[in-house]
Design an enzyme around this catalytic site. Structure first.
Site, short mmCIF file in Angstrom:
data_model
loop_
_atom_site.label_atom_id
_atom_site.label_comp_id
_atom_site.label_asym_id
_atom_site.label_seq_id
_atom_site.Cartn_x
_atom_site.Cartn_y
_atom_site.Cartn_z
N LYS A 112 18.01 87.94 77.87
CA LYS A 112 16.67 87.76 78.44
C LYS A 112 16.45 86.34 78.95
O LYS A 112 15.99 86.15 80.08
CB LYS A 112 15.60 88.07 77.40
N ASN A 127 8.59 84.77 75.47
CA ASN A 127 9.50 84.70 74.33
C ASN A 127 10.48 83.53 74.42
O ASN A 127 11.09 83.13 73.43
CB ASN A 127 10.29 86.02 74.23
N HIS A 142 16.77 94.66 65.25
CA HIS A 142 15.47 94.71 64.57
C HIS A 142 15.18 96.09 63.97
O HIS A 142 14.02 96.51 63.91
CB HIS A 142 14.35 94.34 65.55
#
Length: 439
Positions: free
Chosen positions: A117, A140, A185
């Protein structure tokens, strides 16, 4: 102000950089929120104005259930029972990203994915700026989006985690991109990988243009005839990569765009990052001339498969941003030397499946140094080739005694750093410091 919060009881959950940006956002509008943080001594407590009511050390249930709107930090799970109860009572729970998009009309390029990302978001920002756009980067990647408000701009590039997407409902981006979806996650999501995937897919809600990785098999999202879909990855995609005798060729349809030998970056994962950046730039109708120039001159971001040193024919590679198993897999695939790989693996695995690395451990000449919270768990998976130590420093001391010419030392932990470090940058910086002391 695009949205009226006056008269609302506002609660901010979590006081990191995002929480502080939310406080400032409301204070500028003459609204005083309440604050809750589970830490007894939050890192940024000195940045909170004296007149704001705060509760530290636990989630204060009374305040949560009395609120009208809760702005939740990405670090706090949306699936906490008290927050589920709040939603059932009609209390609005949103992210700082949701606050942000309610305030703007400027186009957004929204980028998410398990890996890559920050690299792609930075590439696109540089391409946009070189193309004459006043483009701002946030989310982020480290700069809270609310800090970008009131700055001169004509394009936002926003990096988004699944945590931020959980409570973002009106993104309405110009372009939304999912780079890849791999297991990560899993400990955050009660329903496991499918729930994580669904959260990532929400980035496409309201998007004009959807760019997706054909390897992720996201065919189920082709449900809106008003959207423009662009694919990358497989040979039959709009954008793809093929290998010739000496390098990789990046293509759009039947057009050859760029040869990997022209890039400063190395590794197939990076060529894929370049490919999707070209797809985004083309969708924005940026000049190919500026796009190619920018990508040819782009070097790796810190802590992302970053060669720290090559001394005595030993490569020391800092891939501290590797916070999931797939990113370690990618790093191992990118190594070309035939010597021993000294792999530093460990931290908080977030319930990741390290068994997928077994095939690499069996094929390669590798020594694995397992450390941190889940170091023992990882050690048990790859016993024959691994050593357990408590921390990164102990592992590096062992490596310094056995590493020899032709070897590679790779920090690609495949785990979150938060068990022993403040963030992956601190972990990577320690690796760099120890490398320089030992070589």
């Amino acid at each position: 102000m695009a949205y009226n919060y006056f008269g609302k009881k506002i609660l901010i959950l979590g006081i990191g950089l995002t929480g502080i940006s939310c406080i400032n956002f409301f204070l500028k509008q003459g609204i005083t929120p309440k604050i809750i943080d589970e830490s007894k001594n939050p890192l940024f407590v000195t940045k909170i104005p004296k007149n704001i009511e705060c509760s530290f050390g636990s989630l204060e249930h009374k305040w949560i259930l009395e609120s009208d709107i809760i702005i939740i930090s990405p670090g706090i799970s949306s699936f906490r029972p008290i927050l589920i109860k709040a939603r059932l009572l009609g209390i609005e729970i949103i992210s700082d990203i949701e606050l942000f998009v309610r305030e703007i009309s400027t186009p957004i390029i929204a980028i998410t994915g398990t890996n890559g990302k920050s690299t792609v978001a930075t590439m696109i920002t540089k391409i946009a700026q070189n193309s004459g756009y006043n483009a701002l980067l946030g989310g982020n990647i480290g700069c809270p989006v609310l800090n970008l408000l009131h700055q001169k701009r004509d394009l936002y590039i926003i990096e988004l985690s699944s945590f931020q997407l959980e409570n973002t409902f009106n993104l309405k981006s110009k372009i939304s991109v999912i780079l890849n979806i791999h297991e990560d996650h899993i400990n955050r999501y009660p329903q496991g990988f499918e729930q994580y995937k669904k959260t990532k897919l929400s980035i496409y809600h309201g998007a004009e243009i959807c760019i997706m990785n054909s390897h992720d098999q996201l065919n189920d999202i082709f449900d809106d005839k008003n959207k423009h879909y662009i694919s990358f990855g497989k040979k039959n995609s709009d954008y793809y990569i093929y290998k010739n005798d000496t390098s990789f060729i990046l293509c759009c349809k039947n057009e050859k765009i760029l040869n990997s030998s022209e890039l400063l970056l190395s590794g197939y994962h990076n060529y894929n990052n370049v490919l999707v950046s070209i797809a985004i730039a083309d969708a924005m109708k940026f000049s190919r001339q500026y796009t190619i120039y920018t990508l040819k001159n782009f070097s790796s971001l810190p802590h992302r498969f970053q060669t720290i040193q090559n001394k005595n024919n030993i490569d020391w590679i800092n891939d501290s941003k590797s916070t999931n198993v797939n990113s370690t897999q990618v790093a191992l695939n990118s190594l070309t030397k035939k010597g021993t790989i000294h792999l530093l693996l460990g931290g908080d695995s977030k319930s990741g499946n390290f068994n997928i690395l077994k095939k690499y451990f069996n094929k390669k000449n590798i020594k694995i140094y397992c450390f941190g919270k889940d170091g023992v768990k990882i050690f048990k998976i790859c016993k024959k080739k691994s050593i357990y130590v408590e921390n990164l420093k102990q592992a590096m001391l062992l490596i310094s005694k056995t590493v020899k010419s032709g070897d590679t030392v790779l920090l690609s932990p495949g785990c979150s750093s938060l068990d022993q470090f403040s963030n992956f940058e601190e972990r990577g910086n320690l690796f760099i410091k120890l490398t320089k002391e030992m070589t």
